[in-house]
Design a protein around this motif. Sequence first.
Motif, PDB file in Angstrom:
ATOM      1  N   THR A   4       0.895  -1.340   0.052  1.00 12.94           N
ATOM      2  CA  THR A   4       0.048   0.075  -0.117  1.00 12.94           C
ATOM      3  C   THR A   4       0.752   1.296  -0.076  1.00 12.94           C
ATOM      4  O   THR A   4       0.542   2.301  -0.539  1.00 12.94           O
ATOM      5  N   HIS A  12      10.150  -1.188   4.028  1.00 10.57           N
ATOM      6  CA  HIS A  12      10.055  -1.846   2.666  1.00 10.57           C
ATOM      7  C   HIS A  12      11.452  -1.686   1.728  1.00 10.57           C
ATOM      8  O   HIS A  12      11.769  -2.683   0.971  1.00 10.57           O
ATOM      9  N   ASP A 103       4.522 -11.070   7.477  1.00  5.32           N
ATOM     10  CA  ASP A 103       3.109 -11.022   7.851  1.00  5.32           C
ATOM     11  C   ASP A 103       2.137 -11.356   6.648  1.00  5.32           C
ATOM     12  O   ASP A 103       1.229 -12.333   6.681  1.00  5.32           O
ATOM     13  N   SER A 104       2.757 -11.032   5.296  1.00  7.18           N
ATOM     14  CA  SER A 104       2.303 -11.449   4.097  1.00  7.18           C
ATOM     15  C   SER A 104       2.405 -12.722   3.857  1.00  7.18           C
ATOM     16  O   SER A 104       1.487 -13.466   3.165  1.00  7.18           O
ATOM     17  N   LEU A 158      13.597  -4.447  10.628  1.00  4.96           N
ATOM     18  CA  LEU A 158      13.206  -3.135  10.876  1.00  4.96           C
ATOM     19  C   LEU A 158      11.689  -3.215  11.618  1.00  4.96           C
ATOM     20  O   LEU A 158      10.823  -3.402  10.829  1.00  4.96           O
ATOM     21  N   SER A 162       3.830   1.199   8.224  1.00  8.45           N
ATOM     22  CA  SER A 162       2.890   2.392   7.896  1.00  8.45           C
ATOM     23  C   SER A 162       2.001   3.040   8.818  1.00  8.45           C
ATOM     24  O   SER A 162       2.130   4.168   9.040  1.00  8.45           O
ATOM     25  N   THR A 163       1.304   1.858   9.553  1.00  8.64           N
ATOM     26  CA  THR A 163       0.387   2.301  10.692  1.00  8.64           C
ATOM     27  C   THR A 163       0.985   3.042  11.626  1.00  8.64           C
ATOM     28  O   THR A 163       0.379   3.986  11.930  1.00  8.64           O
TER      29      THR A 163
HETATM   30  P1  ATP Z   1       0.422  -0.961   6.951  1.00  8.16           P
HETATM   31  O1  ATP Z   1       0.693  -0.648   8.622  1.00  8.16           O
HETATM   32  O2  ATP Z   1      -0.543   0.022   6.369  1.00  8.16           O
HETATM   33  O3  ATP Z   1      -0.178  -2.225   6.718  1.00  8.16           O
HETATM   34  P2  ATP Z   1       3.127  -1.834   6.369  1.00  8.16           P
HETATM   35  O4  ATP Z   1       3.993  -1.307   7.087  1.00  8.16           O
HETATM   36  O5  ATP Z   1       2.649  -3.353   6.702  1.00  8.16           O
HETATM   37  O6  ATP Z   1       1.610  -0.966   6.224  1.00  8.16           O
HETATM   38  P3  ATP Z   1       2.478  -2.409   3.540  1.00  8.16           P
HETATM   39  O7  ATP Z   1       2.493  -1.427   2.303  1.00  8.16           O
HETATM   40  O8  ATP Z   1       1.283  -3.224   4.002  1.00  8.16           O
HETATM   41  O9  ATP Z   1       3.428  -1.791   4.719  1.00  8.16           O
HETATM   42  O10 ATP Z   1       3.500  -3.792   3.010  1.00  8.16           O
HETATM   43  C1  ATP Z   1       3.805  -4.038   1.897  1.00  8.16           C
HETATM   44  C2  ATP Z   1       4.819  -5.205   2.056  1.00  8.16           C
HETATM   45  O11 ATP Z   1       5.997  -4.786   2.867  1.00  8.16           O
HETATM   46  C3  ATP Z   1       3.941  -6.525   2.628  1.00  8.16           C
HETATM   47  O12 ATP Z   1       4.234  -7.685   2.124  1.00  8.16           O
HETATM   48  C4  ATP Z   1       4.651  -6.265   4.112  1.00  8.16           C
HETATM   49  O13 ATP Z   1       4.549  -7.658   4.734  1.00  8.16           O
HETATM   50  C5  ATP Z   1       5.997  -6.009   3.940  1.00  8.16           C
HETATM   51  N1  ATP Z   1       6.492  -5.076   4.851  1.00  8.16           N
HETATM   52  C6  ATP Z   1       6.276  -3.630   5.392  1.00  8.16           C
HETATM   53  N2  ATP Z   1       6.914  -3.315   6.406  1.00  8.16           N
HETATM   54  C7  ATP Z   1       7.765  -4.340   6.556  1.00  8.16           C
HETATM   55  C8  ATP Z   1       8.995  -4.482   7.750  1.00  8.16           C
HETATM   56  N3  ATP Z   1       9.225  -3.403   8.581  1.00  8.16           N
HETATM   57  N4  ATP Z   1       9.721  -5.739   7.555  1.00  8.16           N
HETATM   58  C9  ATP Z   1       9.221  -6.662   6.775  1.00  8.16           C
HETATM   59  N5  ATP Z   1       8.248  -6.778   5.827  1.00  8.16           N
HETATM   60  C10 ATP Z   1       7.873  -5.472   5.778  1.00  8.16           C
END
Ligand code: ATP
Length: 195
Positions: A4, A12, A103-104, A158, A162-163
């Motif tokens: 997102t 990211h 998490d994904s 890390l 985003s939240t």
């Molecule tokens: P939100 O809190 O809005 O869900 P987010 O930080 O999880 O945001 P996304 O845009 O939802 O970011 O994530 C895009 C991809 O990046 C997803 O596959 C997520 O698992 C991965 N991702 C995001 N932040 C991290 C992190 N700190 N470490 C590892 N993977 C991450």
Amino acid sequence: MGGTFDPIHFGHLSMAESAREIFTLDEVLFIPAAKPPHKVEKNITPEVHRLMMTYLATQSNKFFQVSPMEFLREGLSYTLDTIDALNKKFGAGTELFFIIGADSMADLYKWHKAQELVQKVHFIAAARPGVEVNLDELQKFFGAEGMAHIHQIISPELEISSTELRERVKAGRSIKYLVPEVVEEYIFKERLYLP
Ligand code: ATP
Ligand code: MG
């Protein structure tokens, strides 16, 4: 790499660079999601801002590119459609990898046509602080053949989301050293995430 990106942060960017290095990828294409199926009911920042922040954050890495392809499509964004479109564009000589966080990875089996998707693309999964992945559950769903397309990498973990960044801005707290400076400046200039 899909996401997102609301906003894009060093979590990211760091995992994308690790994936690129470990798999010697030719390039990493950042594809901001238009309407992620799992976030339909939530308020998401307008596409133009998420796209701009993604451009700004990636411009200093010559291997990083951005594609607005999911914004140009009608309806919900499914990764399978994106992968089909990329396969068509690049042809059989190109191998595609989709970079995700733990998490994904943990809920990959819930994705639209997950079994078919895993046959069409390799997944590179980075660890994420506080997230445990139940490999047995994934193994049961995807089988050995599917699991052979899901690769876990070791990369810096890390604890950034985003939240949390949105909450910090809303509360008037600092987001320095969590996002690139250009992204921080953009957020304040455009007055994003304010109450
Ligand atoms: P939100 O809190 O809005 O869900 P987010 O930080 O999880 O945001 P996304 O845009 O939802 O970011 O994530 C895009 C991809 O990046 C997803 O596959 C997520 O698992 C991965 N991702 C995001 N932040 C991290 C992190 N700190 N470490 C590892 N993977 C991450
Ligand atoms: Mg997320």
